[in-house]
Design a protein around this motif. Sequence first.
Motif, PDB file in Angstrom:
ATOM      1  N   HIS A 112       0.817  -1.220   0.000  1.00  0.00           N
ATOM      2  CA  HIS A 112       0.000   0.000   0.000  1.00  0.00           C
ATOM      3  C   HIS A 112       0.852   1.271   0.000  1.00  0.00           C
ATOM      4  CE1 HIS A 112      -3.438  -2.584   0.870  1.00  0.00           C
ATOM      5  NE2 HIS A 112      -4.208  -1.538   0.627  1.00  0.00           N
ATOM      6  N   ASP A 113       2.165   1.126  -0.043  1.00  0.00           N
ATOM      7  CA  ASP A 113       3.037   2.298  -0.026  1.00  0.00           C
ATOM      8  C   ASP A 113       3.368   2.739  -1.448  1.00  0.00           C
ATOM      9  OD1 ASP A 113       4.690   0.138  -0.722  1.00  0.00           O
ATOM     10  OD2 ASP A 113       6.448   1.142   0.093  1.00  0.00           O
ATOM     11  N   ALA A 161       4.268  -0.139  -4.473  1.00  0.00           N
ATOM     12  CA  ALA A 161       2.960  -0.201  -5.125  1.00  0.00           C
ATOM     13  C   ALA A 161       3.111  -0.626  -6.583  1.00  0.00           C
ATOM     14  CB  ALA A 161       2.272   1.156  -5.057  1.00  0.00           C
ATOM     15  N   ARG A 203      -2.959   3.953  -8.782  1.00  0.00           N
ATOM     16  CA  ARG A 203      -2.693   4.211  -7.365  1.00  0.00           C
ATOM     17  C   ARG A 203      -1.263   4.709  -7.162  1.00  0.00           C
ATOM     18  NH1 ARG A 203      -5.805   4.575  -2.763  1.00  0.00           N
ATOM     19  NH2 ARG A 203      -7.249   3.605  -4.202  1.00  0.00           N
ATOM     20  N   LEU A 207      -7.825   7.845  -0.199  1.00  0.00           N
ATOM     21  CA  LEU A 207      -6.691   7.500   0.646  1.00  0.00           C
ATOM     22  C   LEU A 207      -7.205   6.926   1.964  1.00  0.00           C
ATOM     23  CD1 LEU A 207      -4.110  10.426   0.370  1.00  0.00           C
ATOM     24  CD2 LEU A 207      -3.787   8.061  -0.336  1.00  0.00           C
ATOM     25  N   GLU A 259      -2.818   3.647   3.840  1.00  0.00           N
ATOM     26  CA  GLU A 259      -2.013   4.250   2.774  1.00  0.00           C
ATOM     27  C   GLU A 259      -1.268   5.480   3.277  1.00  0.00           C
ATOM     28  OE1 GLU A 259      -4.366   3.195  -1.346  1.00  0.00           O
ATOM     29  OE2 GLU A 259      -5.313   4.539   0.088  1.00  0.00           O
TER      30      GLU A 259
END
Length: 510
Positions: free
Chosen positions: A114-115, A119, A124, A286, A290
């Motif tokens: 999720h970074d 990612a 995203r 977000l 995240e």
Amino acid sequence: MTILALLLYTSITAIVLYLLIFFLKPPRSLKRLPPGPTPWPLVGNLPHLGATPHHSLAALAVKHGPLMHLRLGLVDVVVAASASVAAQFLKSHDSNFASRPPNSGAKHIAYNYHDLVFAPYGPRWRMLRKICAVHLFSAKALDDFRHVRQEEVGILVRDLVGSSSTTVKLGQLLNVCTTNALARVMLGRRVFGGATKAADEFKDMVVELMVLAGEFNIGDFIPALDWLDLQGVTKKMKKLHARFDVFLDTILQQHKSSSAGVSSQPDLLSTLIALKDDADGQGGKLSDIEIKALLQDLFVAGTDTSSSTVEWAMAELIRHPQLLKQAQEEVDTVVGRDRLVTESDLSQLTFLQAIVKETFRLHPSTPLSLPRISSESCEVDGYYIPKGSTLLVNVWAIARDPKMWTDPLKFQPTRFLPGGEKPNVDVRGNDFEVIPFGAGRRICVGMSLGLRMVQLLIATLVQTFDWELANGLDAEKLNMDEAYGLTLQRAEPLMVRPNPRLATHVYESL
């Protein structure tokens, strides 16, 4: 059946299945793979990596060439060890290698991909990168927060003056400085009051993260063995993640309940919290996860990389006193000795900029690039690169390539000055001889901040102090060994004694 017997049975079954798949599957292609060392059964070339993979891979490249194929467990891995090969992957085939391969670090530390760093390439990732690029690393944002960096560097100088009669661990103080400078932009406040126990614990967490993230975890390459966690890496990652999550969750909750960021110059976290409730138009909203993942990326990648680079630079200058003296003379000429150097002075300090480039060349903060994965099969240098191959760029080896550099192991900043061998080479990702920040789509988003911070710190330390090693150690005997991790740490911290060299009123005004 006992637990031990069950583990043994499961392991033997996994090995047998692997061998059946490996030896009975039809040949995938008649096309030539790049050369490389012969893989071992099951584990492939994992034993060839050794304790310092960037060294081992550089040695293998001497034998097998600058484009190598390795088999790590079940995974095809290609290694680029020259500027020309790296350019083909990161420029000509950049879009094909825009995503990251599956790995335990992204899963267990980076909030399950999720970074920003891990990612997958797509909407995203573009959204997270755009947020950082606009609100933290744009030219306007960097200029707006210039005073923050200047103030934190001033605090560092003040702390060093207060320690001038004792020996200090320079890397520790540098880490506090870079962390607080970034925190004030990200959170609107400092997070450490100085070289405290909390600051030590934070640096230890960051270093441990870098070490674990740099591990070649067997489970990543032989998925059937992942659950066994043979090296104990997954257990350590989960434990470290829990510590980081408490740190980040505390920051997030405190920020939400306080008035931080309600000013004419809102901080990044306030912006992220505002975006949490608004659709971004690309990849949804977000989440708290995240936000924490992004903060973790920024704290880790934006602090220790800069502080360790400055620590390497100062170690090299102490080992080469004639270079330190030349740098001091340049700063004295441009700035004088009645005020501290500022960011606006940096463009005139050409020798100091050459020192920074040479430090990035000889001691790149990320010796092996973060891995990428090929979306489709392709051809590089006449060799077949299978779909799903992991790409590693040996940044460390490229910058020490004797075919590209004269006396590559020598710290020689003049190579980047007019009349030197590489006067026009830069470190911003366009000249593949020196790519400490990477290149292409996945180039470090914080490169501009990193360059400013490193240049300002080195210039300030050069200007404000003369330096002695602890316990009267001879500079020629200074340990320059590396400790391997995702970032290039010193095996031994730099222990020094700073001696003020400017007018007294300069330090009193801080």
